[in-house]
Design a protein around this motif. Structure first.
Motif, PDB file in Angstrom:
ATOM      1  N   ARG A  21       0.815  -1.221   0.000  1.00  0.00           N
ATOM      2  CA  ARG A  21       0.000   0.000   0.000  1.00  0.00           C
ATOM      3  C   ARG A  21       0.850   1.272   0.000  1.00  0.00           C
ATOM      4  NH1 ARG A  21      -3.985  -0.092   4.540  1.00  0.00           N
ATOM      5  NH2 ARG A  21      -2.364  -1.306   5.495  1.00  0.00           N
ATOM      6  N   PRO A  22       1.907   1.354   0.816  1.00  0.00           N
ATOM      7  CA  PRO A  22       2.757   2.555   0.727  1.00  0.00           C
ATOM      8  C   PRO A  22       3.413   2.721  -0.649  1.00  0.00           C
ATOM      9  CG  PRO A  22       3.166   1.402   2.785  1.00  0.00           C
ATOM     10  CD  PRO A  22       2.284   0.514   1.953  1.00  0.00           C
ATOM     11  N   PHE A  23       3.784   1.593  -1.279  1.00  0.00           N
ATOM     12  CA  PHE A  23       4.347   1.642  -2.625  1.00  0.00           C
ATOM     13  C   PHE A  23       3.330   2.229  -3.604  1.00  0.00           C
ATOM     14  CE2 PHE A  23       4.733  -0.414  -6.801  1.00  0.00           C
ATOM     15  CZ  PHE A  23       5.987   0.026  -7.178  1.00  0.00           C
ATOM     16  N   VAL A  24       2.093   1.747  -3.531  1.00  0.00           N
ATOM     17  CA  VAL A  24       1.035   2.245  -4.414  1.00  0.00           C
ATOM     18  C   VAL A  24       0.803   3.736  -4.177  1.00  0.00           C
ATOM     19  CG1 VAL A  24      -1.439   2.113  -4.932  1.00  0.00           C
ATOM     20  CG2 VAL A  24      -0.097   0.025  -4.719  1.00  0.00           C
ATOM     21  N   TYR A  25       0.783   4.145  -2.915  1.00  0.00           N
ATOM     22  CA  TYR A  25       0.583   5.561  -2.582  1.00  0.00           C
ATOM     23  C   TYR A  25       1.687   6.422  -3.195  1.00  0.00           C
ATOM     24  CZ  TYR A  25       0.549   9.881   0.067  1.00  0.00           C
ATOM     25  OH  TYR A  25       0.561  11.208   0.419  1.00  0.00           O
ATOM     26  N   ARG A  26       2.939   6.019  -3.002  1.00  0.00           N
ATOM     27  CA  ARG A  26       4.065   6.815  -3.529  1.00  0.00           C
ATOM     28  C   ARG A  26       4.026   6.876  -5.054  1.00  0.00           C
ATOM     29  NH1 ARG A  26       6.684   3.963   0.540  1.00  0.00           N
ATOM     30  NH2 ARG A  26       7.547   2.486  -0.967  1.00  0.00           N
ATOM     31  N   LEU A  27       3.723   5.749  -5.688  1.00  0.00           N
ATOM     32  CA  LEU A  27       3.656   5.715  -7.151  1.00  0.00           C
ATOM     33  C   LEU A  27       2.529   6.607  -7.663  1.00  0.00           C
ATOM     34  CD1 LEU A  27       4.662   4.604  -9.830  1.00  0.00           C
ATOM     35  CD2 LEU A  27       3.232   2.574  -9.445  1.00  0.00           C
ATOM     36  N   ALA A  28       1.369   6.537  -7.034  1.00  0.00           N
ATOM     37  CA  ALA A  28       0.235   7.377  -7.452  1.00  0.00           C
ATOM     38  C   ALA A  28       0.562   8.856  -7.276  1.00  0.00           C
ATOM     39  CB  ALA A  28      -1.014   7.010  -6.660  1.00  0.00           C
ATOM     40  N   LYS A  29       1.202   9.193  -6.167  1.00  0.00           N
ATOM     41  CA  LYS A  29       1.581  10.590  -5.917  1.00  0.00           C
ATOM     42  C   LYS A  29       2.584  11.058  -6.973  1.00  0.00           C
ATOM     43  CE  LYS A  29       2.957  13.638  -2.221  1.00  0.00           C
ATOM     44  NZ  LYS A  29       3.251  13.780  -0.802  1.00  0.00           N
ATOM     45  N   GLN A  30       3.560  10.204  -7.286  1.00  0.00           N
ATOM     46  CA  GLN A  30       4.567  10.520  -8.297  1.00  0.00           C
ATOM     47  C   GLN A  30       3.914  10.743  -9.664  1.00  0.00           C
ATOM     48  OE1 GLN A  30       7.509   7.428  -8.622  1.00  0.00           O
ATOM     49  NE2 GLN A  30       8.239   8.152 -10.577  1.00  0.00           N
ATOM     50  N   CYS A  31       2.855   9.987  -9.961  1.00  0.00           N
ATOM     51  CA  CYS A  31       2.150  10.101 -11.249  1.00  0.00           C
ATOM     52  C   CYS A  31       1.047  11.161 -11.224  1.00  0.00           C
ATOM     53  CB  CYS A  31       1.542   8.748 -11.621  1.00  0.00           C
ATOM     54  SG  CYS A  31       2.752   7.470 -12.002  1.00  0.00           S
ATOM     55  N   HIS A  32       0.894  11.853 -10.097  1.00  0.00           N
ATOM     56  CA  HIS A  32      -0.145  12.888  -9.953  1.00  0.00           C
ATOM     57  C   HIS A  32      -1.554  12.330 -10.131  1.00  0.00           C
ATOM     58  CE1 HIS A  32       3.100  15.782  -9.879  1.00  0.00           C
ATOM     59  NE2 HIS A  32       3.555  15.264 -11.016  1.00  0.00           N
ATOM     60  N   LEU A  33      -1.778  11.153  -9.529  1.00  0.00           N
ATOM     61  CA  LEU A  33      -3.087  10.514  -9.577  1.00  0.00           C
ATOM     62  C   LEU A  33      -3.779  10.644  -8.223  1.00  0.00           C
ATOM     63  CD1 LEU A  33      -2.018   7.269 -11.446  1.00  0.00           C
ATOM     64  CD2 LEU A  33      -3.313   9.175 -12.401  1.00  0.00           C
ATOM     65  N   LEU A  34      -5.093  10.641  -8.249  1.00  0.00           N
ATOM     66  CA  LEU A  34      -5.901  10.665  -7.029  1.00  0.00           C
ATOM     67  C   LEU A  34      -6.578   9.316  -6.865  1.00  0.00           C
ATOM     68  CD1 LEU A  34      -7.634  14.123  -7.538  1.00  0.00           C
ATOM     69  CD2 LEU A  34      -5.602  13.621  -6.169  1.00  0.00           C
ATOM     70  N   GLY A  35      -6.939   8.975  -5.614  1.00  0.00           N
ATOM     71  CA  GLY A  35      -7.673   7.741  -5.427  1.00  0.00           C
ATOM     72  C   GLY A  35      -7.485   7.143  -4.059  1.00  0.00           C
ATOM     73  N   THR A  36      -7.765   5.841  -3.965  1.00  0.00           N
ATOM     74  CA  THR A  36      -7.655   5.117  -2.703  1.00  0.00           C
ATOM     75  C   THR A  36      -7.012   3.761  -2.944  1.00  0.00           C
ATOM     76  OG1 THR A  36      -9.844   4.109  -2.940  1.00  0.00           O
ATOM     77  CG2 THR A  36      -9.740   6.189  -1.718  1.00  0.00           C
ATOM     78  N   VAL A  37      -6.463   3.201  -1.868  1.00  0.00           N
ATOM     79  CA  VAL A  37      -5.922   1.849  -1.917  1.00  0.00           C
ATOM     80  C   VAL A  37      -6.342   1.157  -0.628  1.00  0.00           C
ATOM     81  CG1 VAL A  37      -3.650   2.632  -1.091  1.00  0.00           C
ATOM     82  CG2 VAL A  37      -3.866   0.403  -2.187  1.00  0.00           C
ATOM     83  N   LEU A  38      -7.049   0.019  -0.772  1.00  0.00           N
ATOM     84  CA  LEU A  38      -7.628  -0.670   0.378  1.00  0.00           C
ATOM     85  C   LEU A  38      -7.368  -2.169   0.310  1.00  0.00           C
ATOM     86  CD1 LEU A  38     -11.113   1.056   0.168  1.00  0.00           C
ATOM     87  CD2 LEU A  38      -9.346   1.576   1.839  1.00  0.00           C
ATOM     88  N   ASN A  39      -7.058  -2.752   1.477  1.00  0.00           N
ATOM     89  CA  ASN A  39      -6.999  -4.214   1.581  1.00  0.00           C
ATOM     90  C   ASN A  39      -8.422  -4.731   1.733  1.00  0.00           C
ATOM     91  OD1 ASN A  39      -4.242  -3.945   1.674  1.00  0.00           O
ATOM     92  ND2 ASN A  39      -4.006  -4.946   3.648  1.00  0.00           N
TER      93      ASN A  39
END
Length: 67
Positions: A21-39
């Motif tokens: 989840r932290p990896f997904v968050y950092r990648l999304a932020k780097q790509c300037h994307l918005l959203g959520t990531v949930l288990n």
């Protein structure tokens, strides 16, 4: 002009305890994307909003360099 797109990605497999989840968050932020990531019971559900080419870049990076 590109239109903002929303996608839902479900990732199955080993996603707990590897910093997914932290990896997904950092990648999304780097790509300037918005959203959520949930288990959840399926694995991890990622909801993203952004430009189509940026979402494509996110998916390619996620598939080729997961944690």
């Amino acid at each position: 002009m590109e239109t903002v797109q929303q996608v839902i990605i479900v990732v199955k497999g080993i996603v707990q305890g590897v910093g997914f989840r932290p990896f997904v968050y950092r990648l999304a932020k780097q790509c300037h994307l918005l959203g959520t990531v949930l288990n959840n019971h399926q694995g991890v559900t990622i909801e993203l909003q952004g430009l189509p080419n940026t979402i494509k870049q996110f998916i390619e990076t996620l598939a080729t360099t997961p944690p």
